[in-house]
Enzyme design. Structure first.
Site, PDB file in Angstrom:
ATOM      1  N   ASP A   1       0.888  -1.157   0.000  1.00  0.00           N
ATOM      2  CA  ASP A   1       0.000   0.000   0.000  1.00  0.00           C
ATOM      3  C   ASP A   1       0.936   1.219   0.000  1.00  0.00           C
ATOM      4  O   ASP A   1       2.122   1.108   0.364  1.00  0.00           O
ATOM      5  CB  ASP A   1      -0.865  -0.038   1.253  1.00  0.00           C
ATOM      6  CG  ASP A   1      -1.647   1.243   1.423  1.00  0.00           C
ATOM      7  OD1 ASP A   1      -2.217   1.719   0.426  1.00  0.00           O
ATOM      8  OD2 ASP A   1      -1.673   1.786   2.535  1.00  0.00           O
TER       9      ASP A   1
ATOM     10  N   ASP B   1      -0.122   5.243   0.534  1.00  0.00           N
ATOM     11  CA  ASP B   1      -0.401   6.278   1.552  1.00  0.00           C
ATOM     12  C   ASP B   1      -0.381   5.662   2.950  1.00  0.00           C
ATOM     13  O   ASP B   1      -1.096   4.706   3.206  1.00  0.00           O
ATOM     14  CB  ASP B   1      -1.794   6.900   1.314  1.00  0.00           C
ATOM     15  CG  ASP B   1      -1.805   7.786   0.077  1.00  0.00           C
ATOM     16  OD1 ASP B   1      -2.853   7.863  -0.581  1.00  0.00           O
ATOM     17  OD2 ASP B   1      -0.758   8.365  -0.262  1.00  0.00           O
TER      18      ASP B   1
ATOM     19  N   ASP C   1      -1.701  -0.027   5.925  1.00  0.00           N
ATOM     20  CA  ASP C   1      -1.897   0.720   7.174  1.00  0.00           C
ATOM     21  C   ASP C   1      -3.357   0.769   7.594  1.00  0.00           C
ATOM     22  O   ASP C   1      -3.676   1.298   8.669  1.00  0.00           O
ATOM     23  CB  ASP C   1      -1.357   2.165   7.029  1.00  0.00           C
ATOM     24  CG  ASP C   1      -2.188   2.963   6.031  1.00  0.00           C
ATOM     25  OD1 ASP C   1      -2.805   3.963   6.427  1.00  0.00           O
ATOM     26  OD2 ASP C   1      -2.256   2.572   4.863  1.00  0.00           O
TER      27      ASP C   1
HETATM   28  O1  LIG Z   1      -5.776   7.570  -0.969  1.00  0.00           O
HETATM   29  C1  LIG Z   1      -6.374   6.748  -0.241  1.00  0.00           C
HETATM   30  O2  LIG Z   1      -7.560   6.862   0.099  1.00  0.00           O
HETATM   31  C2  LIG Z   1      -5.621   5.570   0.309  1.00  0.00           C
HETATM   32  O3  LIG Z   1      -4.526   5.311  -0.498  1.00  0.00           O
HETATM   33  P1  LIG Z   1      -3.653   4.009  -0.152  1.00  0.00           P
HETATM   34  O4  LIG Z   1      -4.458   2.818  -0.593  1.00  0.00           O
HETATM   35  O5  LIG Z   1      -2.354   4.206  -0.910  1.00  0.00           O
HETATM   36  O6  LIG Z   1      -3.435   4.033   1.368  1.00  0.00           O
HETATM   37 MG   LIG Z   2      -2.765   3.410   3.078  1.00  0.00          MG
END
Ligand SMILES: O=C(O)COP(=O)(O)O
Ligand SMILES: [Mg+2]
Length: 311
Positions: free
Chosen positions: A24, A26, A256
């Site tokens: 992942d 963010d 996360d």
């Molecule tokens: O932008 C988002 O809502 C989450 O992004 P991610 O899946 O990279 O954590």
């Molecule tokens: Mg994330």
């Protein structure tokens, strides 16, 4: 029960067990444009051990190509075919799963990344970054002529969301079937799709409303939920399967957020590693009402893997 990783041997054992590492972005690799400490070193350590590295993000604001630009800018090695975003997954879903006819269009609540991926998949769209929709002027039905070709609404994170966009999307999602004008208002005429439903997302300096908070007004007004294509939905994994051979038994998803990343890994039969640098807090794991979604492994940050001897 999750295994808390602590010792170099704990991390070394993960490297022995898993050949494909799905990250992942963010809250795991970065917050906004701020890299998480150790992320670069760990990614190069994995590559030095001939591990397959993939990036699986629900963030639909960027296309795979523009994500590659972000990785380059941050000095993180990444290749476009390693990057899977929910904008790409949504475009593939529309073109290859629901097979929206070529003479139909998508009404977009979203940003450039979604438009780019729809264009790459040959899907026509309106709305999105169109200045006529990104307006704070009052919306009037008297002056609105719906485009009869619209057959789907796709909603994702849109930092320029307006009442006009929500109103147009609402009209498309509630009008009678344009190909059968006499038909009653049929909620199913127009597909209601969301790239992802993350309630919040971890920006550089803190949390901001996520894509789920952008589609929420429509969900409430319609009394209808969209098909959410991003994690934890298997559509993202189907996009990866179509491009990258991997063995689920020797694949680990690092995330996360419990209800997207970890559930996505579990739904796909993958091992899961939760890091505490993003959305999930310690209390959600051990607190008075712990989450029913239990990751296989937990560590504070992806940077913890640096204890493994490189080589
Ligand atoms: O932008 C988002 O809502 C989450 O992004 P991610 O899946 O990279 O954590
Ligand atoms: Mg994330």
């Amino acid at each position: 029960m999750s295994m808390r990783l602590h010792t170099p041997a704990d991390y070394e054992s993960l490297l022995d067990k898993y050949d494909t590492w799905m990250f992942d972005c963010d809250g795991v690799l970065w917050h906004g444009d701020r890299l998480i400490d150790g992320a670069v070193e760990v990614l190069s350590l994995l590559r030095s051990r001939q591990k397959k590295v993939l990036f699986v993000t629900n963030n639909a604001t960027k296309s795979r190509k523009s994500y590659k630009g972000k990785f380059d800018q941050l000095g993180v090695e990444a290749h476009v075919d390693e990057i899977y975003g929910s904008a790409y997954a949504a475009a593939v879903y529309i073109s290859s799963v629901i097979k929206l006819p070529k003479d139909r269009k998508v009404y977009v609540i979203g940003m450039k990344g979604m438009e780019e991926e729809l264009r790459n998949e040959g899907v026509s769209f309106i709305g999105g970054t169109d200045p006529a929709d990104c307006t704070t002027a009052p919306f009037s039905l008297d002056t609105f002529t719906p485009d009869p070709a619209v057959g789907a609404v796709l909603c994702g994170l849109d930092t320029a969301v307006t009442y006009t966009k929500l109103s147009k999307a609402f009209q498309y999602l509630t009008r009678a079937d344009p190909t059968n004008p006499g038909s009653p208002k049929n909620l199913e005429t127009c597909a209601f799709l969301a790239t992802n439903e993350d309630s919040t997302y971890p920006a550089g300096a803190g949390l901001l409303p996520g894509a789920g908070a952008v589609s929420a007004p429509l969900r409430y007004a319609l009394g209808r939920d969209p098909v959410a294509i991003g994690k934890p939905n298997g559509q993202m994994l189907d996009c990866i399967k179509a491009k990258v051979p991997y063995d689920p038994a020797r694949t680990i998803m690092i995330g996360d957020r419990l209800n997207t990343d970890i559930l996505f890994g579990q739904n796909g039969g993958l091992a899961t590693l939760l890091v505490l640098t993003g959305i999930t807090t310690e209390s959600e794991l051990t607190g008075p009402a712990p989450s029913p979604i239990v990751p296989d492994y937990v560590t504070a940050s992806i940077g913890d893997l640096r204890v493994v001897a490189s080589g």
